[in-house]
Design a protein around this motif. Sequence first.
Motif, short mmCIF file in Angstrom:
data_model
loop_
_atom_site.label_atom_id
_atom_site.label_comp_id
_atom_site.label_asym_id
_atom_site.label_seq_id
_atom_site.Cartn_x
_atom_site.Cartn_y
_atom_site.Cartn_z
N LEU A 58 -0.25 56.97 84.71
CA LEU A 58 -0.68 57.28 83.36
C LEU A 58 -0.11 56.24 82.40
CD1 LEU A 58 0.04 61.13 83.31
CD2 LEU A 58 -2.19 60.04 83.63
N THR A 59 -0.94 55.71 81.52
CA THR A 59 -0.46 54.82 80.47
C THR A 59 -1.04 55.28 79.14
OG1 THR A 59 -2.33 53.28 80.73
CG2 THR A 59 -0.36 52.85 82.05
N ALA A 60 -0.27 55.13 78.08
CA ALA A 60 -0.71 55.52 76.76
C ALA A 60 -0.02 54.65 75.73
CB ALA A 60 -0.41 56.99 76.49
N GLY A 61 -0.68 54.45 74.61
CA GLY A 61 -0.08 53.65 73.55
C GLY A 61 -0.72 53.96 72.21
N ALA A 62 -0.02 53.65 71.16
CA ALA A 62 -0.54 53.82 69.81
C ALA A 62 0.06 52.73 68.93
CB ALA A 62 -0.18 55.20 69.26
N GLY A 63 -0.74 52.24 68.00
CA GLY A 63 -0.27 51.22 67.07
C GLY A 63 -0.83 51.45 65.69
N ALA A 64 -0.04 51.12 64.67
CA ALA A 64 -0.47 51.25 63.28
C ALA A 64 0.12 50.11 62.48
CB ALA A 64 -0.04 52.59 62.70
N GLY A 65 -0.63 49.64 61.49
CA GLY A 65 -0.16 48.57 60.63
C GLY A 65 -0.50 48.84 59.18
N HIS A 66 0.40 48.45 58.28
CA HIS A 66 0.18 48.60 56.84
C HIS A 66 0.49 47.28 56.16
CE1 HIS A 66 -0.06 50.08 52.82
NE2 HIS A 66 1.25 50.07 52.61
N ARG A 67 -0.51 46.70 55.49
CA ARG A 67 -0.34 45.45 54.78
C ARG A 67 -0.30 45.73 53.28
NH1 ARG A 67 -0.76 40.17 56.01
NH2 ARG A 67 -1.57 40.59 58.10
N PHE A 68 0.75 45.23 52.63
CA PHE A 68 0.88 45.39 51.18
C PHE A 68 1.35 44.05 50.60
CE2 PHE A 68 4.48 46.85 53.51
CZ PHE A 68 5.61 46.46 52.83
N GLY A 69 0.46 43.45 49.82
CA GLY A 69 0.75 42.12 49.30
C GLY A 69 0.90 41.13 50.43
N ALA A 70 1.98 40.37 50.42
CA ALA A 70 2.25 39.39 51.47
C ALA A 70 3.13 39.96 52.56
CB ALA A 70 2.91 38.16 50.87
N ASN A 71 3.16 41.30 52.68
CA ASN A 71 4.03 41.96 53.64
C ASN A 71 3.19 42.74 54.66
OD1 ASN A 71 6.63 41.45 52.06
ND2 ASN A 71 5.37 42.55 50.56
N ASP A 121 7.13 41.96 58.51
CA ASP A 121 6.89 40.54 58.29
C ASP A 121 6.64 40.28 56.81
OD1 ASP A 121 6.28 38.94 61.07
OD2 ASP A 121 5.70 41.05 61.24
N HIS A 122 7.23 39.21 56.29
CA HIS A 122 6.91 38.74 54.94
C HIS A 122 6.34 37.33 55.08
CE1 HIS A 122 7.04 37.99 50.66
NE2 HIS A 122 7.68 36.86 50.90
N PHE A 123 5.07 37.16 54.66
CA PHE A 123 4.36 35.90 54.84
C PHE A 123 4.42 35.05 53.58
CE2 PHE A 123 2.45 39.03 57.66
CZ PHE A 123 2.35 38.35 58.86
N PHE A 124 4.57 33.74 53.77
CA PHE A 124 4.42 32.80 52.67
C PHE A 124 3.77 31.54 53.25
CE2 PHE A 124 8.64 32.86 54.39
CZ PHE A 124 9.02 31.54 54.57
N ASP A 125 2.51 31.33 52.82
CA ASP A 125 1.68 30.25 53.37
C ASP A 125 1.56 30.46 54.88
OD1 ASP A 125 0.07 27.99 52.96
OD2 ASP A 125 1.69 26.67 53.61
N LEU A 126 1.86 29.44 55.68
CA LEU A 126 1.77 29.57 57.14
C LEU A 126 3.11 29.93 57.76
CD1 LEU A 126 -0.62 26.62 58.08
CD2 LEU A 126 -1.14 29.06 57.88
N ASN A 127 4.03 30.45 56.95
CA ASN A 127 5.36 30.82 57.41
C ASN A 127 5.60 32.32 57.20
OD1 ASN A 127 6.53 27.88 57.66
ND2 ASN A 127 5.59 27.99 55.63
#
Length: 298
Positions: A58-71, A121-127
Motif C-alpha cells: 500500500l502506498t499513499a501520499g498527499a501534498g499541498a502548496g500555498h503561494r503568497f507574493g514571492a513566497n 521558499d522565498h523567491f527573488f528573480d531566479l534565486n
Amino acid sequence: MSPRIAAAAAALAVATAAGAQETPRFVKGEDLAKAPPWTASVTAGFGMTTGNAESLNLTAGAGAGHRFGANLLTLDATAAITRTTTTSAVDANGDGSITPDEVRSQTQNTSEAWGVRLRYDHFFDLNAVYALGQAAGDRPAGKEFVGGAQVGYSRALVKTPTGELVGEIGVDYAHQVYVTGSPGTLDVASLRAFLGWIGNPNADLSYSVGVEYLGNLNTEDTPTGRVGAFGDNRVNGKVGLTWKIFGDGSLGFRFRALYDSAPAPKPPPAGFSWAPGYAPLAEKLDTFTELVLVYKLL
C-alpha cells in the motif's frame, strides 16, 4: 507559473522526507499573477498477491502548496507499507528431510516507510532561500524515527519554456532514533547539495529527475563504531513521471533510490533478538518503484 505548470507541480509534489526532495518552481514577472494561491493533490497505490506467494503493498501520499507574493509554503506526506508471508523450514532433528512440524510460516512488514515535510521558499528573480522541517521513519531499515531541519540557497540554473534545472546548497540536521543497537540515537549535521530537472513537454505530461547528496560534518558515534567527517554519505535519487489520463486525474510513475554508506543496525526478525556482540547492518541501498493514481484537488 501558468495553471498548466501549477497542476503539474502539484501532481509531482509528493515525496518522502527520507528521499530526494522535489524540484522547486521559479515564477517571474507576469507569471506570478497567474499562479493559483493554493494547490493540492493526493496519490494512492495498491498491490497484492495471494496463493503460493502472499504480499500486500500500500502506498499513499498527499501534498499541498500555498503561494503568497514571492513566497511558497509546501506540505507533503507519504507512506509505504509492504507486508509479506514467507515459508521456510528448519531441519530440527538433523535427519536431512523436512517433516510438516519443521515448516515455518512468518508474516511481517518488510517496509514501513513514512515521511512528512514542511518547506518554505522565498523567491527573488531566479534565486531563492529555503527552510524546512521534516520527520520520517522506516523500522525495517533500522530507523524508528528521523527528525530534522534544513536551510539553504536555491537557484534556477537553466529555465526554458518547458523545463527548469535547479541547484541547491545548504546544511541539514537530523536526529535519528534506531530500532536496535547502542547508542540508540544519533545526531548528524550534514552538508547538502541537490540538482534537479522538472519538465513539461506538453499539457498532459510532466516529469522530474533529481539527485541529493548529504555528507556528515561531525564525527558520529554509531552502534558499530566511530565515523569521521564525510564517512556517512547519503545519496538520494528520484525519477517521476505524471501523465494526465482524465479531468484532474493522472497516472504517476515513481522510482527512488536511497543510499547510505553508514546504515543503521538491522532489526532482528520478529520474535527474536541478535546474539550478544552481533549487530548486522541494514542494506546500504533501498529502492522504491511504484505506479500510482494522482488526483488534483486544487
